[in-house]
Design an enzyme around this catalytic site. Structure first.
Site, PDB file in Angstrom:
ATOM      1  CB  CYS A 119     -10.699 -25.814  51.516  1.00 48.34           C
ATOM      2  SG  CYS A 119      -9.861 -26.907  50.365  1.00 48.34           S
TER       3      CYS A 119
ATOM      4  CB  CYS B 265     -10.663 -22.557  45.408  1.00 46.31           C
ATOM      5  SG  CYS B 265      -8.935 -23.009  45.332  1.00 46.31           S
TER       6      CYS B 265
ATOM      7  CB  CYS C 171      -5.004 -24.527  45.760  1.00 45.49           C
ATOM      8  SG  CYS C 171      -5.752 -23.408  46.957  1.00 45.49           S
TER       9      CYS C 171
ATOM     10  CG  ASP D 166     -11.673 -26.824  47.381  1.00 47.77           C
ATOM     11  OD1 ASP D 166     -12.878 -26.756  47.678  1.00 47.77           O
ATOM     12  OD2 ASP D 166     -10.961 -25.845  47.182  1.00 47.77           O
TER      13      ASP D 166
HETATM   14 FE1  FES Z   1      -9.182 -25.658  48.788  1.00 42.69          FE
HETATM   15 FE2  FES Z   1      -7.995 -24.079  47.108  1.00 42.69          FE
HETATM   16  S1  FES Z   1      -9.183 -23.516  48.823  1.00 42.69           S
HETATM   17  S2  FES Z   1      -7.934 -26.231  47.164  1.00 42.69           S
END
Ligand code: FES
Length: 146
Positions: A35, A60, A104, A37
């Site tokens: 993702c 997110c 996450c 992140d």
């Molecule tokens: Fe990547 Fe939540 S979608 S940490």
């Protein structure tokens, strides 16, 4: 039923312990390749206790809520307890996360571990490498669909 619990929404809209500790004793940064992140955790450690903790998360809402809750859970606790914090405990403390958002909370567990490892490395404290597996070796963290 709402997708996110009230606690998730609370920690997302009003995250605790956001920021940076300039003279941190340990810093851990982890990311999820899928993702994109990124989460960074700063620790201030005094006498084996997490005296202060701050985080910066570029991610997110679930990642922000997980970081916020995880910092609350380890603040004031001995390092040994912080090391035992699992992503499941973080998710439970948030009254749950949707299945496809569990990864996450994994970031929070990994970032805390990475920060403690950094503290150990900087201070020449011996540790069992098995307690700090390289998250990138664990394929499962990157296989969940978003
Ligand atoms: Fe990547 Fe939540 S979608 S940490």
């Amino acid at each position: 039923m709402a997708l996110y619990s009230e606690k998730v929404m609370d920690h997302f809209t009003n995250p605790r312990n956001v920021g940076k500790i300039e003279d941190a004793d340990g810093v851990g940064e982890v990311g999820n390749a899928k993702c994109g992140d990124i989460m960074k955790i700063y620790l201030k450690i005094e006498n084996g206790v997490i005296a202060d903790v701050k985080f910066n998360t570029f991610g997110c809402g679930s990642a922000i809520a997980s970081s916020s809750m995880a910092t609350e859970l380890i603040k004031g606790k001995p390092i040994s307890e912080a090391l035992e914090l699992t992503n499941k405990a973080v998710a439970e403390a948030l009254d749950g996360l949707p299945a496809h958002k569990m990864h996450c909370s994994v970031l929070a567990e990994e970032a805390i571990r990475a920060a403690i490892k950094d503290y150990y490395d900087k201070n020449g404290i011996a540790y069992d490498k098995a307690d700090f597996p390289d998250p990138h070796d664990e394929e499962e963290h990157f296989t969940e669909e978003d």
